[in-house]
Motif scaffolding. Structure first.
Motif, PDB file in Angstrom:
ATOM      1  N   UNK A  35      29.317  -7.060 -54.414  1.00  0.00           N
ATOM      2  CA  UNK A  35      29.552  -8.026 -55.504  1.00  0.00           C
ATOM      3  C   UNK A  35      28.604  -9.207 -55.391  1.00  0.00           C
ATOM      4  N   UNK A  36      28.365  -9.652 -54.186  1.00  0.00           N
ATOM      5  CA  UNK A  36      27.459 -10.770 -53.976  1.00  0.00           C
ATOM      6  C   UNK A  36      26.055 -10.411 -54.456  1.00  0.00           C
ATOM      7  N   UNK A  37      25.701  -9.143 -54.239  1.00  0.00           N
ATOM      8  CA  UNK A  37      24.401  -8.669 -54.727  1.00  0.00           C
ATOM      9  C   UNK A  37      24.311  -8.829 -56.243  1.00  0.00           C
ATOM     10  N   UNK A  38      25.438  -8.518 -56.887  1.00  0.00           N
ATOM     11  CA  UNK A  38      25.455  -8.618 -58.357  1.00  0.00           C
ATOM     12  C   UNK A  38      25.257 -10.075 -58.772  1.00  0.00           C
ATOM     13  N   UNK A  39      25.955 -10.958 -58.099  1.00  0.00           N
ATOM     14  CA  UNK A  39      25.825 -12.382 -58.432  1.00  0.00           C
ATOM     15  C   UNK A  39      24.386 -12.855 -58.279  1.00  0.00           C
ATOM     16  N   UNK A  40      23.749 -12.329 -57.213  1.00  0.00           N
ATOM     17  CA  UNK A  40      22.363 -12.735 -56.980  1.00  0.00           C
ATOM     18  C   UNK A  40      21.447 -12.334 -58.134  1.00  0.00           C
ATOM     19  N   UNK A  41      21.806 -11.199 -58.768  1.00  0.00           N
ATOM     20  CA  UNK A  41      20.944 -10.744 -59.872  1.00  0.00           C
ATOM     21  C   UNK A  41      21.212 -11.466 -61.193  1.00  0.00           C
ATOM     22  N   UNK A  42      22.097 -12.456 -61.167  1.00  0.00           N
ATOM     23  CA  UNK A  42      22.427 -13.235 -62.379  1.00  0.00           C
ATOM     24  C   UNK A  42      21.199 -13.919 -62.984  1.00  0.00           C
ATOM     25  N   UNK A  43      20.253 -14.222 -62.075  1.00  0.00           N
ATOM     26  CA  UNK A  43      19.084 -14.948 -62.577  1.00  0.00           C
ATOM     27  C   UNK A  43      18.301 -14.136 -63.617  1.00  0.00           C
ATOM     28  N   UNK A  44      18.510 -12.790 -63.533  1.00  0.00           N
ATOM     29  CA  UNK A  44      17.823 -11.947 -64.516  1.00  0.00           C
ATOM     30  C   UNK A  44      18.582 -11.848 -65.835  1.00  0.00           C
ATOM     31  N   UNK A  45      19.789 -12.407 -65.846  1.00  0.00           N
ATOM     32  CA  UNK A  45      20.602 -12.296 -67.063  1.00  0.00           C
ATOM     33  C   UNK A  45      20.263 -13.476 -67.996  1.00  0.00           C
ATOM     34  N   UNK A  46      20.236 -13.177 -69.259  1.00  0.00           N
ATOM     35  CA  UNK A  46      19.953 -14.229 -70.226  1.00  0.00           C
ATOM     36  C   UNK A  46      21.005 -15.323 -70.121  1.00  0.00           C
TER      37      UNK A  46
END
Ligand code: DAH
Length: 339
Positions: free
Chosen positions: A39-50
């Motif tokens: 889940x933390x990995x997912x949060x880290x990828x937030x920067x790629x989300x608009x």
């Protein structure tokens, strides 16, 4: 993103389903919720989300987190319940099982007889004293007026440790030990093991027990000896018991006697037990030899005394009608349990 979160959630739930221990649960927590967890990995990828999508995605991640946390807690509680039930089952005591029988021990025949002897003499004011089994020649012989060339000193009878030290052959050895302490008057009883180089048979053993008695005071006479030992015989063998003193010889007493008791089986008429004579020999006794008193520092002009020696096994065999001494030492429970 939604699908990814759903996949993580499913993977986690699947693993939780298999988990059988609290350790594994913890590993799963780390794998999915930990700092390097999925889940933390997912949060880290937030920067790629608009940016406008971010609150939505953030909420989705939180939902997934809560769901995983809740499920973890549920599984943990269920697992703890199951483990504790297993432990309870293991620890169950079946109260309907038959109990193990406890066998109670009891005193040896010799000790039963000794307790009776001691009770009588303690009641008469005697003190129980102990003496060494490994003894000096002096106390076992010399101080008892048994000179160096006496046949009792023959190596056939005595176990010598060296020229001066031996295994005592009689409890009479305590006499001088007590007298030389110089405390008078004396009324002592001294039970214990004695040793003689005898072959084992129905009436002999290289190790057996005697009980020694010694009284020293002023005005002690043979009448005191007779009265004391006659009462003792009645106590041990019954109120009807008569006693007879036969002249005898012991180096440490003068006069010396052996005491017989009337046969408590036939009352003195004569039977197999007393070999037809009506009497049974019980002990040796006498007035303490003046030389024995002198050697231990007691003035025979001022003090007199009497002494006696009883074979404990002899008393036990007679009292309990045992016809072989060896039975006392074999520790066969079938025999010992009878008393
Ligand atoms: N010590 C003797 C023995 O072993 C028994 C004995 C006889 C002891 C006479 C005594 C006594 O004190 O006075 O045969």
């Amino acid at each position: 993103m939604k699908e990814r979160l759903q996949a993580i959630r499913n993977a986690c739930f699947e693993k939780l389903e298999q988990a059988q221990s609290l350790d594994v649960l913890n590993e799963i927590r780390v794998e999915f919720l930990g700092k390097k967890g999925a889940l933390t990995e997912v949060l880290k990828s937030m920067k790629d989300v608009a940016p406008e999508e971010r609150p939505k995605v953030g909420a989705l991640v939180n939902d997934a987190r809560t769901a995983i946390e809740n499920r973890l807690e549920e599984v943990k509680q269920a697992l703890e319940r199951k483990l504790s039930e297993l432990r309870m089952a293991e620890e169950t005591i079946d109260v309907t099982l038959p109990a193990k029988r406890m066998t109670e021990g009891h005193r040896h025949v010799n000790n039963i007889a000794l307790a009776e002897v001691e009770r009588f003499f303690v009641g008469m004011g005697y003190e129980i004293v102990d003496g060494p089994e490994v003894e000096e020649d002096y106390y076992n012989f010399e101080a008892l007026n048994i000179p160096a060339n006496h046949p009792a000193k023959d190596e056939q009878d005595t176990f010598y440790i060296n020229g001066k030290i031996l295994l005592r052959t009689q409890t009479s050895s305590v006499q001088a030990r007590i007298m030389e302490k110089g405390k008078l008057p004396l009324r002592i009883l001294s039970p214990g093991r004695v040793y003689r180089a005898d072959e084992v048979d129905a009436t002999h053993s290289p190790c057996f027990h005697q009980v020694e008695g010694l009284v020293v005071d002023d005005n002690i006479t043979f009448a005191d000896l007779k009265g004391t030992l006659a009462e003792f015989a009645k106590e041990m063998f019954g109120a009807e018991t008569k006693v007879k003193f036969r002249p005898h010889h012991f180096p440490f007493t003068e006069p010396s006697a052996e005491m017989d008791v009337s046969c408590f089986k036939c009352g003195g008429k004569g039977c197999r037990f007393c070999k037809g004579s009506g009497w049974i020999e019980i002990l040796g006794c006498g007035m303490v030899h003046p030389r024995v008193l002198t050697m231990s520092g007691i003035d025979p002009e001022k003090y007199t005394g009497f002494a006696f020696g009883v074979g404990l096994e002899r008393i036990a065999l007679l009292k309990y009608e045992i016809d072989d001494l060896r039975l006392l030492y074999e520790n066969d429970l079938r025999f010992l349990k009878q008393f």
